[in-house]
Design a protein around this motif. Sequence first.
Motif, PDB file in Angstrom:
ATOM      1  N   ALA A   4       0.848  -1.196   0.000  1.00  0.00           N
ATOM      2  CA  ALA A   4       0.000   0.000   0.000  1.00  0.00           C
ATOM      3  C   ALA A   4       0.877   1.237   0.000  1.00  0.00           C
ATOM      4  O   ALA A   4       2.043   1.196   0.397  1.00  0.00           O
ATOM      5  N   VAL A   5       0.274   2.334  -0.449  1.00  0.00           N
ATOM      6  CA  VAL A   5       0.948   3.620  -0.422  1.00  0.00           C
ATOM      7  C   VAL A   5       0.086   4.591   0.383  1.00  0.00           C
ATOM      8  O   VAL A   5      -1.149   4.563   0.288  1.00  0.00           O
ATOM      9  N   PHE A   6       0.730   5.389   1.199  1.00  0.00           N
ATOM     10  CA  PHE A   6       0.073   6.426   1.998  1.00  0.00           C
ATOM     11  C   PHE A   6       0.636   7.756   1.511  1.00  0.00           C
ATOM     12  O   PHE A   6       1.704   8.176   1.943  1.00  0.00           O
ATOM     13  N   PRO A   7      -0.066   8.419   0.562  1.00  0.00           N
ATOM     14  CA  PRO A   7       0.455   9.661   0.003  1.00  0.00           C
ATOM     15  C   PRO A   7       0.031  10.891   0.809  1.00  0.00           C
ATOM     16  O   PRO A   7      -1.014  10.897   1.460  1.00  0.00           O
ATOM     17  N   GLY A   8       0.842  11.917   0.735  1.00  0.00           N
ATOM     18  CA  GLY A   8       0.499  13.188   1.371  1.00  0.00           C
ATOM     19  C   GLY A   8       1.617  14.188   1.195  1.00  0.00           C
ATOM     20  O   GLY A   8       2.715  13.849   0.752  1.00  0.00           O
ATOM     21  N   THR A   9       1.326  15.419   1.558  1.00  0.00           N
ATOM     22  CA  THR A   9       2.339  16.463   1.502  1.00  0.00           C
ATOM     23  C   THR A   9       3.275  16.355   2.708  1.00  0.00           C
ATOM     24  O   THR A   9       4.463  16.616   2.605  1.00  0.00           O
ATOM     25  N   PHE A  10       2.715  16.003   3.864  1.00  0.00           N
ATOM     26  CA  PHE A  10       3.499  15.811   5.093  1.00  0.00           C
ATOM     27  C   PHE A  10       4.383  17.024   5.375  1.00  0.00           C
ATOM     28  O   PHE A  10       5.595  16.931   5.491  1.00  0.00           O
ATOM     29  N   ASP A  11       3.730  18.172   5.501  1.00  0.00           N
ATOM     30  CA  ASP A  11       4.448  19.447   5.678  1.00  0.00           C
ATOM     31  C   ASP A  11       3.951  20.173   6.922  1.00  0.00           C
ATOM     32  O   ASP A  11       3.286  21.207   6.800  1.00  0.00           O
ATOM     33  N   PRO A  12       4.255  19.678   8.122  1.00  0.00           N
ATOM     34  CA  PRO A  12       5.080  18.530   8.493  1.00  0.00           C
ATOM     35  C   PRO A  12       4.235  17.276   8.745  1.00  0.00           C
ATOM     36  O   PRO A  12       3.008  17.311   8.683  1.00  0.00           O
ATOM     37  N   GLY A  47      10.551  18.528  -1.489  1.00  0.00           N
ATOM     38  CA  GLY A  47      10.107  17.150  -1.294  1.00  0.00           C
ATOM     39  C   GLY A  47      11.134  16.257  -0.639  1.00  0.00           C
ATOM     40  O   GLY A  47      10.812  15.475   0.257  1.00  0.00           O
ATOM     41  N   GLY A  48      12.381  16.356  -1.061  1.00  0.00           N
ATOM     42  CA  GLY A  48      13.433  15.525  -0.473  1.00  0.00           C
ATOM     43  C   GLY A  48      13.649  15.819   1.005  1.00  0.00           C
ATOM     44  O   GLY A  48      13.887  14.906   1.803  1.00  0.00           O
ATOM     45  N   ILE A  49      13.545  17.081   1.368  1.00  0.00           N
ATOM     46  CA  ILE A  49      13.706  17.475   2.773  1.00  0.00           C
ATOM     47  C   ILE A  49      12.530  16.956   3.593  1.00  0.00           C
ATOM     48  O   ILE A  49      12.708  16.435   4.700  1.00  0.00           O
ATOM     49  N   ARG A  50      11.310  17.070   3.039  1.00  0.00           N
ATOM     50  CA  ARG A  50      10.141  16.542   3.745  1.00  0.00           C
ATOM     51  C   ARG A  50      10.220  15.027   3.876  1.00  0.00           C
ATOM     52  O   ARG A  50       9.899  14.471   4.930  1.00  0.00           O
ATOM     53  N   ARG A  55      11.065  10.233   7.324  1.00  0.00           N
ATOM     54  CA  ARG A  55      11.891   9.072   7.728  1.00  0.00           C
ATOM     55  C   ARG A  55      12.347   9.211   9.171  1.00  0.00           C
ATOM     56  O   ARG A  55      12.302   8.255   9.946  1.00  0.00           O
ATOM     57  N   ASP A  56      12.773  10.408   9.548  1.00  0.00           N
ATOM     58  CA  ASP A  56      13.244  10.649  10.915  1.00  0.00           C
ATOM     59  C   ASP A  56      12.118  10.506  11.943  1.00  0.00           C
ATOM     60  O   ASP A  56      12.379  10.161  13.088  1.00  0.00           O
ATOM     61  N   ALA A  57      10.875  10.789  11.520  1.00  0.00           N
ATOM     62  CA  ALA A  57       9.728  10.712  12.443  1.00  0.00           C
ATOM     63  C   ALA A  57       9.248   9.285  12.671  1.00  0.00           C
ATOM     64  O   ALA A  57       8.571   9.014  13.668  1.00  0.00           O
ATOM     65  N   LEU A  58       9.590   8.372  11.764  1.00  0.00           N
ATOM     66  CA  LEU A  58       9.111   6.993  11.884  1.00  0.00           C
ATOM     67  C   LEU A  58       9.960   6.212  12.887  1.00  0.00           C
ATOM     68  O   LEU A  58      11.189   6.309  12.862  1.00  0.00           O
ATOM     69  N   PRO A  59       9.311   5.430  13.723  1.00  0.00           N
ATOM     70  CA  PRO A  59      10.084   4.587  14.647  1.00  0.00           C
ATOM     71  C   PRO A  59      10.963   3.594  13.878  1.00  0.00           C
ATOM     72  O   PRO A  59      10.538   3.051  12.849  1.00  0.00           O
ATOM     73  N   SER A 127      -1.404  19.645   9.500  1.00  0.00           N
ATOM     74  CA  SER A 127      -0.075  20.218   9.211  1.00  0.00           C
ATOM     75  C   SER A 127      -0.125  21.727   9.279  1.00  0.00           C
ATOM     76  O   SER A 127       0.797  22.368   9.791  1.00  0.00           O
ATOM     77  N   THR A 128      -1.227  22.321   8.781  1.00  0.00           N
ATOM     78  CA  THR A 128      -1.375  23.779   8.824  1.00  0.00           C
ATOM     79  C   THR A 128      -1.336  24.285  10.255  1.00  0.00           C
ATOM     80  O   THR A 128      -0.634  25.256  10.571  1.00  0.00           O
ATOM     81  N   ALA A 129      -2.061  23.619  11.155  1.00  0.00           N
ATOM     82  CA  ALA A 129      -2.087  24.019  12.565  1.00  0.00           C
ATOM     83  C   ALA A 129      -0.711  23.836  13.201  1.00  0.00           C
ATOM     84  O   ALA A 129      -0.264  24.681  13.978  1.00  0.00           O
ATOM     85  N   MET A 130      -0.009  22.758  12.838  1.00  0.00           N
ATOM     86  CA  MET A 130       1.316  22.524  13.429  1.00  0.00           C
ATOM     87  C   MET A 130       2.325  23.560  12.955  1.00  0.00           C
ATOM     88  O   MET A 130       3.184  23.990  13.726  1.00  0.00           O
ATOM     89  N   ARG A 131       2.208  24.016  11.699  1.00  0.00           N
ATOM     90  CA  ARG A 131       3.121  25.055  11.204  1.00  0.00           C
ATOM     91  C   ARG A 131       2.886  26.373  11.922  1.00  0.00           C
ATOM     92  O   ARG A 131       3.793  27.189  12.051  1.00  0.00           O
ATOM     93  N   ALA A 132       1.660  26.597  12.418  1.00  0.00           N
ATOM     94  CA  ALA A 132       1.330  27.848  13.095  1.00  0.00           C
ATOM     95  C   ALA A 132       1.831  27.891  14.533  1.00  0.00           C
ATOM     96  O   ALA A 132       1.857  28.966  15.140  1.00  0.00           O
ATOM     97  N   LEU A 133       2.220  26.742  15.075  1.00  0.00           N
ATOM     98  CA  LEU A 133       2.727  26.717  16.462  1.00  0.00           C
ATOM     99  C   LEU A 133       4.063  27.448  16.546  1.00  0.00           C
ATOM    100  O   LEU A 133       4.890  27.367  15.628  1.00  0.00           O
ATOM    101  N   PRO A 134       4.310  28.135  17.670  1.00  0.00           N
ATOM    102  CA  PRO A 134       5.595  28.816  17.825  1.00  0.00           C
ATOM    103  C   PRO A 134       6.730  27.787  17.869  1.00  0.00           C
ATOM    104  O   PRO A 134       6.578  26.713  18.417  1.00  0.00           O
ATOM    105  N   ALA A 135       7.841  28.153  17.272  1.00  0.00           N
ATOM    106  CA  ALA A 135       8.995  27.243  17.198  1.00  0.00           C
ATOM    107  C   ALA A 135       9.682  27.100  18.533  1.00  0.00           C
ATOM    108  O   ALA A 135       9.651  27.845  19.419  1.00  0.00           O
TER     109      ALA A 135
END
Length: 135
Positions: A4-12, A47-50, A55-59, A127-135
Amino acid sequence: MSRAVFPGTFDPMTPGHLDIADRARHLFDELVVLVAVNGDKQPTRAGGIRASAVRDALPPTWHNVTVTAWRGLTADFCHRHGIDVIVRGVRNARDARHEQELAAMNDSLGIPTLLLPTRPSLATVSSTAMRALPA
């Protein structure tokens, strides 16, 4: 072997994305998290950075999950790589309508879609809400 494929923008990548990926990886022998490279979405990172961030987020124990970036139709990726089904998450009724339209298009291209409802505790996370969070 089912794939299976799970597609998305994943930003983040969000906790909701991780939950859908976790559930999907138990349903299929292999899951590809497909990071969409789509200029119409205007992502904040290439895309490559995302893909690297996903990859880094996956256990590390998720041995049947891979990540790749892709420019083009998800159905084309599926046909080229022997993928059986597209997995998508649905947070609410608005998502459901949109995802049903995409599913119909992909089905007409020969690839069925499995819609997984988001867990209620994660339905407001985007992802939109997470991008709005303060860094």
